[in-house]
Scaffold this motif. Structure first.
Motif, mmCIF file in Angstrom:
data_model
loop_
_atom_site.group_PDB
_atom_site.id
_atom_site.type_symbol
_atom_site.label_atom_id
_atom_site.label_comp_id
_atom_site.label_asym_id
_atom_site.label_seq_id
_atom_site.Cartn_x
_atom_site.Cartn_y
_atom_site.Cartn_z
ATOM 1 N N GLN A 1 0.838 -1.205 0.000
ATOM 2 C CA GLN A 1 0.000 0.000 0.000
ATOM 3 C C GLN A 1 0.866 1.246 0.000
ATOM 4 N N VAL A 2 0.357 2.252 -0.669
ATOM 5 C CA VAL A 2 1.037 3.545 -0.715
ATOM 6 C C VAL A 2 0.000 4.637 -0.478
ATOM 7 N N GLN A 3 0.285 5.512 0.445
ATOM 8 C CA GLN A 3 -0.566 6.688 0.639
ATOM 9 C C GLN A 3 0.095 7.876 -0.064
ATOM 10 N N LEU A 4 -0.730 8.647 -0.753
ATOM 11 C CA LEU A 4 -0.255 9.830 -1.461
ATOM 12 C C LEU A 4 -0.945 11.056 -0.875
ATOM 13 N N VAL A 5 -0.161 12.044 -0.490
ATOM 14 C CA VAL A 5 -0.698 13.277 0.086
ATOM 15 C C VAL A 5 -0.290 14.445 -0.807
ATOM 16 N N GLN A 6 -1.296 15.134 -1.298
ATOM 17 C CA GLN A 6 -1.069 16.252 -2.202
ATOM 18 C C GLN A 6 -1.051 17.585 -1.468
ATOM 19 N N SER A 7 -0.353 18.531 -2.065
ATOM 20 C CA SER A 7 -0.365 19.905 -1.569
ATOM 21 C C SER A 7 -0.058 20.843 -2.717
ATOM 22 N N GLY A 8 -0.375 22.123 -2.514
ATOM 23 C CA GLY A 8 0.066 23.129 -3.461
ATOM 24 C C GLY A 8 -0.978 23.753 -4.356
ATOM 25 N N ARG A 19 2.812 25.122 -8.154
ATOM 26 C CA ARG A 19 3.474 23.829 -8.149
ATOM 27 C C ARG A 19 2.705 22.895 -7.227
ATOM 28 N N LEU A 20 2.306 21.773 -7.775
ATOM 29 C CA LEU A 20 1.640 20.743 -6.991
ATOM 30 C C LEU A 20 2.670 19.713 -6.550
ATOM 31 N N SER A 21 2.490 19.205 -5.348
ATOM 32 C CA SER A 21 3.359 18.166 -4.815
ATOM 33 C C SER A 21 2.537 16.942 -4.451
ATOM 34 N N CYS A 22 3.158 15.787 -4.583
ATOM 35 C CA CYS A 22 2.522 14.529 -4.205
ATOM 36 C C CYS A 22 3.543 13.723 -3.429
ATOM 37 N N ALA A 23 3.344 13.620 -2.130
ATOM 38 C CA ALA A 23 4.285 12.930 -1.259
ATOM 39 C C ALA A 23 3.794 11.516 -0.984
ATOM 40 N N ALA A 24 4.647 10.551 -1.248
ATOM 41 C CA ALA A 24 4.310 9.152 -1.030
ATOM 42 C C ALA A 24 4.751 8.699 0.355
ATOM 43 N N SER A 25 4.067 7.679 0.869
ATOM 44 C CA SER A 25 4.358 7.188 2.220
ATOM 45 C C SER A 25 5.542 6.237 2.250
ATOM 46 N N LYS A 75 12.943 12.507 -1.425
ATOM 47 C CA LYS A 75 11.826 13.023 -0.627
ATOM 48 C C LYS A 75 10.546 12.226 -0.850
ATOM 49 N N TYR A 76 10.627 11.135 -1.610
ATOM 50 C CA TYR A 76 9.446 10.324 -1.918
ATOM 51 C C TYR A 76 8.338 11.188 -2.534
ATOM 52 N N VAL A 92 -9.919 19.946 -10.409
ATOM 53 C CA VAL A 92 -9.308 19.231 -9.288
ATOM 54 C C VAL A 92 -8.220 18.338 -9.874
ATOM 55 N N TYR A 93 -7.033 18.461 -9.322
ATOM 56 C CA TYR A 93 -5.881 17.712 -9.814
ATOM 57 C C TYR A 93 -5.583 16.555 -8.871
ATOM 58 N N TYR A 94 -5.290 15.396 -9.461
ATOM 59 C CA TYR A 94 -5.002 14.181 -8.701
ATOM 60 C C TYR A 94 -3.645 13.618 -9.120
ATOM 61 N N CYS A 95 -2.854 13.212 -8.145
ATOM 62 C CA CYS A 95 -1.654 12.477 -8.497
ATOM 63 C C CYS A 95 -1.961 10.990 -8.484
ATOM 64 N N ASN A 96 -1.168 10.264 -9.225
ATOM 65 C CA ASN A 96 -1.404 8.828 -9.437
ATOM 66 C C ASN A 96 -0.075 8.111 -9.493
#
Length: 115
Positions: A1-8, A19-25, A75-76, A92-96
């Protein structure tokens, strides 16, 4: 499993940048397929940018030359730099991320471009 947390995300005027960021767990070094999608009201979700093997990038025609996808394995995290924004980029923007046969999504972040 991977959690992705977006910001920006946020509100910006036409011509501005975000700039959008997507940080993985977990480490993304073993992941070879990451991307950004967006969904505007009343429209289907569409692919905006994709990076494969940390090198090969593809972009939708509507953002080519304005958006850039990049990664920071230490930085994952992976990013979407958006320049010369237009009102039609509002969505709405989504990382994948694809990892070990699974598909994982961020929570989504609103980008609004005012005219």
């Amino acid at each position: 499993q991977v959690q992705l947390v977006q910001s920006g995300g946020g509100l910006v005027q036409t011509g501005g940048s975000l700039r959008l960021s997507c940080a993985a767990s977990r480490s993304i070094s073993s992941t070879n397929d990451m991307g950004w999608y967006r969904q505007a009201p009343g429209k289907q979700r569409e692919l905006v940018a994709r990076i494969i093997d940390f090198h090969y990038t593809t972009y939708s025609d509507s953002v080519k030359g304005r958006f850039t996808i990049s990664t920071d394995n230490a930085k994952y995290t992976f990013y979407l730099q958006m320049n010369s924004l237009k009102p039609e980029d509002t969505a709405v923007y989504y990382c994948n991320l694809l990892y070990r046969g699974g598909t994982f999504w961020g929570q989504g972040t609103q980008v609004t471009v005012s005219s």
